[in-house]
Design a protein around this motif. Structure first.
Motif, PDB file in Angstrom:
ATOM      1  N   MET A  86      53.932 -12.170  62.230  1.00  0.00           N
ATOM      2  CA  MET A  86      53.445 -13.550  62.152  1.00  0.00           C
ATOM      3  C   MET A  86      54.507 -14.478  62.733  1.00  0.00           C
ATOM      4  SD  MET A  86      51.927 -15.405  58.712  1.00  0.00           S
ATOM      5  CE  MET A  86      53.511 -15.719  57.926  1.00  0.00           C
ATOM      6  N   TYR A  87      54.229 -15.043  63.918  1.00  0.00           N
ATOM      7  CA  TYR A  87      55.242 -15.866  64.574  1.00  0.00           C
ATOM      8  C   TYR A  87      54.675 -17.084  65.287  1.00  0.00           C
ATOM      9  CZ  TYR A  87      53.782 -13.943  69.075  1.00  0.00           C
ATOM     10  OH  TYR A  87      53.047 -13.602  70.181  1.00  0.00           O
ATOM     11  N   ARG A  88      53.420 -17.031  65.761  1.00  0.00           N
ATOM     12  CA  ARG A  88      52.856 -18.163  66.489  1.00  0.00           C
ATOM     13  C   ARG A  88      52.572 -19.315  65.532  1.00  0.00           C
ATOM     14  NH1 ARG A  88      47.957 -16.067  70.122  1.00  0.00           N
ATOM     15  NH2 ARG A  88      47.196 -15.540  68.019  1.00  0.00           N
ATOM     16  N   PRO A  89      52.967 -20.549  65.874  1.00  0.00           N
ATOM     17  CA  PRO A  89      52.784 -21.690  64.961  1.00  0.00           C
ATOM     18  C   PRO A  89      51.356 -21.851  64.474  1.00  0.00           C
ATOM     19  CG  PRO A  89      54.187 -22.315  66.803  1.00  0.00           C
ATOM     20  CD  PRO A  89      53.668 -20.936  67.113  1.00  0.00           C
ATOM     21  N   GLN A  90      50.373 -21.633  65.375  1.00  0.00           N
ATOM     22  CA  GLN A  90      48.977 -21.803  64.959  1.00  0.00           C
ATOM     23  C   GLN A  90      48.555 -20.744  63.947  1.00  0.00           C
ATOM     24  OE1 GLN A  90      50.113 -21.118  67.987  1.00  0.00           O
ATOM     25  NE2 GLN A  90      48.688 -19.885  69.240  1.00  0.00           N
ATOM     26  N   ASP A  91      49.091 -19.521  64.084  1.00  0.00           N
ATOM     27  CA  ASP A  91      48.770 -18.468  63.121  1.00  0.00           C
ATOM     28  C   ASP A  91      49.427 -18.735  61.765  1.00  0.00           C
ATOM     29  OD1 ASP A  91      47.292 -17.137  65.026  1.00  0.00           O
ATOM     30  OD2 ASP A  91      48.961 -15.863  65.664  1.00  0.00           O
ATOM     31  N   ILE A  92      50.674 -19.203  61.817  1.00  0.00           N
ATOM     32  CA  ILE A  92      51.389 -19.514  60.576  1.00  0.00           C
ATOM     33  C   ILE A  92      50.665 -20.627  59.821  1.00  0.00           C
ATOM     34  CG2 ILE A  92      53.527 -20.485  59.628  1.00  0.00           C
ATOM     35  CD1 ILE A  92      55.035 -19.015  61.866  1.00  0.00           C
ATOM     36  N   GLU A  93      50.242 -21.662  60.550  1.00  0.00           N
ATOM     37  CA  GLU A  93      49.517 -22.761  59.913  1.00  0.00           C
ATOM     38  C   GLU A  93      48.220 -22.265  59.269  1.00  0.00           C
ATOM     39  OE1 GLU A  93      47.140 -26.894  61.030  1.00  0.00           O
ATOM     40  OE2 GLU A  93      48.689 -26.131  62.403  1.00  0.00           O
ATOM     41  N   GLU A 114      62.096 -22.873  55.235  1.00  0.00           N
ATOM     42  CA  GLU A 114      61.690 -21.512  55.615  1.00  0.00           C
ATOM     43  C   GLU A 114      60.206 -21.469  55.968  1.00  0.00           C
ATOM     44  OE1 GLU A 114      65.040 -18.811  55.201  1.00  0.00           O
ATOM     45  OE2 GLU A 114      63.102 -17.952  54.648  1.00  0.00           O
ATOM     46  N   LEU A 115      59.387 -22.173  55.203  1.00  0.00           N
ATOM     47  CA  LEU A 115      57.953 -22.206  55.498  1.00  0.00           C
ATOM     48  C   LEU A 115      57.671 -22.911  56.827  1.00  0.00           C
ATOM     49  CD1 LEU A 115      56.512 -23.049  51.952  1.00  0.00           C
ATOM     50  CD2 LEU A 115      56.270 -20.881  53.178  1.00  0.00           C
ATOM     51  N   ARG A 116      58.566 -23.764  57.236  1.00  0.00           N
ATOM     52  CA  ARG A 116      58.423 -24.478  58.513  1.00  0.00           C
ATOM     53  C   ARG A 116      59.078 -23.707  59.660  1.00  0.00           C
ATOM     54  NH1 ARG A 116      57.391 -30.209  57.645  1.00  0.00           N
ATOM     55  NH2 ARG A 116      58.638 -30.741  59.479  1.00  0.00           N
ATOM     56  N   GLY A 117      59.529 -22.449  59.370  1.00  0.00           N
ATOM     57  CA  GLY A 117      60.068 -21.582  60.418  1.00  0.00           C
ATOM     58  C   GLY A 117      61.546 -21.711  60.669  1.00  0.00           C
ATOM     59  N   ILE A 118      62.270 -22.403  59.763  1.00  0.00           N
ATOM     60  CA  ILE A 118      63.714 -22.589  59.933  1.00  0.00           C
ATOM     61  C   ILE A 118      64.444 -21.662  58.963  1.00  0.00           C
ATOM     62  CG2 ILE A 118      65.622 -24.238  59.859  1.00  0.00           C
ATOM     63  CD1 ILE A 118      63.455 -26.458  60.167  1.00  0.00           C
ATOM     64  N   PRO A 119      65.082 -20.591  59.441  1.00  0.00           N
ATOM     65  CA  PRO A 119      65.751 -19.656  58.531  1.00  0.00           C
ATOM     66  C   PRO A 119      66.977 -20.290  57.884  1.00  0.00           C
ATOM     67  CG  PRO A 119      66.197 -19.067  60.817  1.00  0.00           C
ATOM     68  CD  PRO A 119      65.193 -20.177  60.846  1.00  0.00           C
ATOM     69  N   CYS A 120      67.027 -20.276  56.558  1.00  0.00           N
ATOM     70  CA  CYS A 120      68.181 -20.855  55.863  1.00  0.00           C
ATOM     71  C   CYS A 120      68.535 -20.093  54.591  1.00  0.00           C
ATOM     72  CB  CYS A 120      67.937 -22.332  55.541  1.00  0.00           C
ATOM     73  SG  CYS A 120      66.498 -22.636  54.535  1.00  0.00           S
ATOM     74  N   ILE A 121      67.857 -18.980  54.314  1.00  0.00           N
ATOM     75  CA  ILE A 121      68.229 -18.124  53.191  1.00  0.00           C
ATOM     76  C   ILE A 121      69.027 -16.964  53.758  1.00  0.00           C
ATOM     77  CG2 ILE A 121      67.401 -16.651  51.321  1.00  0.00           C
ATOM     78  CD1 ILE A 121      64.959 -18.411  51.099  1.00  0.00           C
ATOM     79  N   GLU A 122      70.281 -16.869  53.354  1.00  0.00           N
ATOM     80  CA  GLU A 122      71.198 -15.916  53.957  1.00  0.00           C
ATOM     81  C   GLU A 122      70.752 -14.475  53.756  1.00  0.00           C
ATOM     82  OE1 GLU A 122      75.149 -16.538  52.636  1.00  0.00           O
ATOM     83  OE2 GLU A 122      75.278 -18.600  53.398  1.00  0.00           O
ATOM     84  N   PHE A 123      71.094 -13.648  54.732  1.00  0.00           N
ATOM     85  CA  PHE A 123      70.825 -12.213  54.641  1.00  0.00           C
ATOM     86  C   PHE A 123      72.035 -11.539  54.011  1.00  0.00           C
ATOM     87  CE2 PHE A 123      70.368  -7.854  55.950  1.00  0.00           C
ATOM     88  CZ  PHE A 123      68.997  -7.645  55.910  1.00  0.00           C
TER      89      PHE A 123
END
Length: 421
Positions: free
Chosen positions: A164-171, A226-235
């Motif tokens: 799941m990566y395309r903005p329209q699919d995520i929305e 994260e829901l808006r596609g910006i990774p910010c939870i560390e691995f």
């Protein structure tokens, strides 16, 4: 990109590995003492069996529909989890084990991959080598990857993998995804969101940044990003040592004899020491507790606990067992029936780099290290509980496990046998 590999109905799936005739049939796994349903196959869920439902309340459904019932077998589940993790490590530079049935995979650096095919390949490999069904979601953030893995469970046509990566699919997905099911949205946050009329994950992403930061602080803001596609939870591919270790159980029947209660505490302590030594830690403090059966109001009630500060940090089997048993003897009260007890190690420090007291006898420390090392090697070679302290008795926990399956992968005597005619 990140992947989230989630084992489907994990405990029930582990039982099916060695009982393939149960595939497609309802299966439930019970909590300690065979109390409540803590795992259900999809077929059991379809019958209306709820998570946490007490066995005595669903017995009619179980008997009428021939539901396969198992007592919890954590030795088996832990070993099957380890096997799944080994498969996952073949597919990513780093793996973060999130729980016994979930793991994140860091896919950054894998250039030119068809991630949809890759997700399905990971799922197929887990099934091939472990017979555990695994749903794999791949997305730009860990939160979206968890949502993608849930889609695999809802839609079998995805064949175990969802990219799941395309903005329209995520929305499209977030508009239908309940906000209370989003990873990181707790009960308190959900109550606030419900009062604001926020129902879906997409609704949450449309809140102003200032509102999110004010009402839900940093954790809620990270989830929003994260829901808006910006990774910010560390691995975190390295597992941080636990800050405390607890082992507790409820008993099948009330324990009234002090020696029996001490025997159980000693066995719990040995289990906790194994976990302590496994992560390379030492304990400076331990607490022992025991409670009566609060559901039997006609019996005497008590809830007792005792904290013990140790002379120095240690992971020595004998020292910790003796300290726990001594505390148990002191908190025991005659005339009470104890239904639950446990041990907690606190104030943990890492053995590596720890400076010991000047007053410790080096010879004694060396003897303790040699004895504990020998116990570790024997238990590793012959299985947990191969060697016991006398106070442990037979080393068995007095649990009700009427429906427990064999320890297929962790005990020699329970290895599956194949008869060729």
């Amino acid at each position: 990109m990140y992947a989230l590999a989630d084992c489907n109905n994990f405990f029930a799936s582990c039982e099916r590995v060695f009982r393939p005739e149960l595939n497609g049939k309802p299966v439930i796994v019970l909590s300690n003492n065979d109390g409540c349903a803590v795992a259900r196959s999809n077929e059991a869920k379809a019958l209306g069996i709820q998570m946490g439902a007490p066995l005595f309340k669903i017995r009619d459904i179980v008997e009428k529909n021939h539901v396969a019932v198992f007592s919890s077998n954590f030795a088996l589940y832990g070993d099957m989890s380890r096997r799944v993790q080994e498969v996952l490590r073949e597919f990513a530079p780093a793996v973060e084990q999130y729980s016994i049935d979930e793991a994140f995979l860091d896919l950054n650096g894998l250039v030119g991959k068809d991630f949809d095919a890759y997700a399905k390949e990971i799922s197929r490999a887990c099934w091939k080598y472990t017979s555990i069904p695994v749903s794999v979601g791949i997305a730009p953030t860990k939160t979206l990857a968890k949502i993608a893995s849930k889609l695999c469970k809802q839609y079998p046509k995805l064949k175990g993998g969802c990219y799941m990566y395309r903005p329209q699919d995520i929305e499209k997905v977030l508009r239908k995804f309940p906000v209370e099911d989003v990873w990181g949205i707790g009960r308190r946050s959900f109550r606030k969101l419900a009062a604001m009329g926020i129902q879906s994950a997409w609704d949450y992403t449309q809140l102003p940044q200032a509102t999110v930061r004010k009402l839900f602080a940093l954790p809620g803001f990270r989830t929003w990003q994260e829901l808006r596609g910006i990774p910010c939870i560390e691995f975190e591919d390295l597992i941080e040592p636990r800050q405390s270790i607890c082992v507790s159980r409820s008993f099948a029947h009330e324990i009234t004899a002090p020696q029996e209660l001490c025997s159980q505490i000693a066995t719990f302590t040995e289990t906790a020491v194994h976990k302590l030594r496994e992560q390379g830690s030492l304990a400076l403090e331990l607490a022992v507790f025991a409670t009566t059966n609060r559901f039997k109001e006609d019996l005497l009630q008590t809830s007792a606990g005792l904290c013990v500060t140790l002379p120095d940090a240690t992971a020595d089997h004998r020292t910790l067992v003796m300290a726990a048993v001594d505390a148990c003897r002191r908190l025991y009260k005659p005339g009470y029936g104890y239904k639950r007890a446990g041990i907690v190690f606190t104030r943990l420090v890492q053995e590596k780099g720890y400076t010991r007291s000047l007053f410790e006898d080096p010879e004694t420390v060396q003897k303790e290290a040699s004895l504990s090392g020998a116990i570790d090697r024997i238990n590793k070679s012959f299985g947990p509980g191969a060697i016991l302290f006398g106070v442990q008795g037979d080393g068995k926990v007095k649990n009700a496990r009427e429906h427990q399956s064999p320890h297929y992968t962790t005990l020699w005597e329970d290895l599956p046998k194949v008869k060729v005619e």
